[in-house]
Design a protein around this motif. Sequence first.
Motif, PDB file in Angstrom:
ATOM      1  N   LYS A  80      -8.283  -0.342  -6.024  1.00 40.49           N
ATOM      2  CA  LYS A  80      -8.422   1.004  -6.550  1.00 40.49           C
ATOM      3  C   LYS A  80      -7.756   1.970  -5.581  1.00 40.49           C
ATOM      4  N   LYS A  81      -7.439   3.152  -6.059  1.00 40.72           N
ATOM      5  CA  LYS A  81      -6.793   4.119  -5.168  1.00 40.72           C
ATOM      6  C   LYS A  81      -7.734   4.520  -4.040  1.00 40.72           C
ATOM      7  N   CYS A  82      -7.131   4.826  -2.901  1.00 44.23           N
ATOM      8  CA  CYS A  82      -7.893   5.245  -1.731  1.00 44.23           C
ATOM      9  C   CYS A  82      -8.407   6.666  -1.941  1.00 44.23           C
ATOM     10  N   LYS A  83      -9.401   7.074  -1.184  1.00 40.58           N
ATOM     11  CA  LYS A  83      -9.871   8.450  -1.279  1.00 40.58           C
ATOM     12  C   LYS A  83      -8.793   9.394  -0.765  1.00 40.58           C
ATOM     13  N   LEU A  84      -8.739  10.574  -1.347  1.00 41.01           N
ATOM     14  CA  LEU A  84      -7.758  11.573  -0.941  1.00 41.01           C
ATOM     15  C   LEU A  84      -8.225  12.242   0.352  1.00 41.01           C
ATOM     16  N   PHE A  99      -2.497   4.104  -2.714  1.00 43.61           N
ATOM     17  CA  PHE A  99      -3.027   3.141  -3.672  1.00 43.61           C
ATOM     18  C   PHE A  99      -2.256   1.844  -3.530  1.00 43.61           C
ATOM     19  N   CYS A 100      -2.857   0.771  -4.047  1.00 38.03           N
ATOM     20  CA  CYS A 100      -2.255  -0.551  -3.976  1.00 38.03           C
ATOM     21  C   CYS A 100      -2.475  -1.228  -5.329  1.00 38.03           C
ATOM     22  N   ILE A 130       0.876  -1.168   0.000  1.00 33.71           N
ATOM     23  CA  ILE A 130       0.000   0.000   0.000  1.00 33.71           C
ATOM     24  C   ILE A 130       0.917   1.223   0.000  1.00 33.71           C
ATOM     25  N   TRP A 131       0.960   1.912  -1.113  1.00 31.50           N
ATOM     26  CA  TRP A 131       1.831   3.074  -1.261  1.00 31.50           C
ATOM     27  C   TRP A 131       1.129   4.308  -0.704  1.00 31.50           C
ATOM     28  N   THR A 132       1.756   4.996   0.226  1.00 32.47           N
ATOM     29  CA  THR A 132       1.156   6.180   0.832  1.00 32.47           C
ATOM     30  C   THR A 132       2.146   7.338   0.840  1.00 32.47           C
ATOM     31  N   ASN A 147       9.305   5.856  -4.325  1.00 35.90           N
ATOM     32  CA  ASN A 147       7.884   5.816  -3.990  1.00 35.90           C
ATOM     33  C   ASN A 147       7.065   6.266  -5.199  1.00 35.90           C
ATOM     34  N   PRO A 148       6.315   5.370  -5.829  1.00 36.76           N
ATOM     35  CA  PRO A 148       5.555   5.750  -7.025  1.00 36.76           C
ATOM     36  C   PRO A 148       4.483   6.799  -6.783  1.00 36.76           C
TER      37      PRO A 148
END
Length: 295
Positions: A154-158, A149-150, A101-103, A230-231
């Motif tokens: 789907k991407k998480c809410k901002l 996002f992972c 999970i990229w944050t 970090n993407p």
Amino acid sequence: MGFPKPILRTGRPRKMSERTTRAVVRYLLKNRRATAQELTNAVSHISPLHRDTVTKAILRLNFASRIAAKKPYLKPAHELARLNFAKKHEKWTVEDWKKVIWTDESSFEIGKNSRRIRVWRRSYERFHSDCLASTFKSGRTSVMVWGAFCGDLKKCKLILIPKDKRTAADYVKYVYENALSGYYNHAENPSELILMEDRAPTHKSNLPKAWRAAYGMDRLVWPAQSPDLNPVENVWRLMKAWISLQPIPSNEAEMWKLTEAAWERVSGDFLNRLVESMPARMKAVIAAKGGATRW
């Protein structure tokens, strides 16, 4: 009677001697941000030359004046940590990276216009340490946001992080409980996921640690000064490029709406390509011996 053979001529000798050329290159490699006039003055004791003559000689040697790439300043300890991280994860496949999970957090400033720095470099030296414009963290901000996002989700809410809500307790409330918990539990096998966070003090505080432990959430140990690994950083750049083309917002509320719209525009295909780039990023760090990469 045959015609006489033409005499081979060497042509007009260059105004700039080999000795002067070598002196210019030596000075240039030590002073990448020097102007053409400063380079000319540096060799005036050898041969008085016009600035244009020196500039043409530099161009013939495949140097060109370019905007310096901005990268975080790396100390030897940073480079060593980055190299060790890349070697440890060199064998990870794209499927492995999809479980991360990229944050990240980022600030979006209204009407920001950073000064550009020019340096002399060859075409392959864009990320040479002497040719970079080092970036340092700034306290200025308009709106601070958190995104994630992972690969298989789907991407998480901002999330908007208010200016007066930046403590560890606030981070748990606004980020972990408001967004990350639901995003994590939405996965088919949450226990297989691993959380990527940078080394910000808020992430290392006791409250976030306790929260992650309660959820059984593993955390990827991240090397400092490594946004190129970090993407999510690529997502921020894409968003800021789009925002820069929009009418300038007049206040923070409008900036937040614009940032939300930019986040929604980020496609799943783009995010997948970022995850697929992770093996190449590890190889690039190893090739650079822990130094800066094109990412």
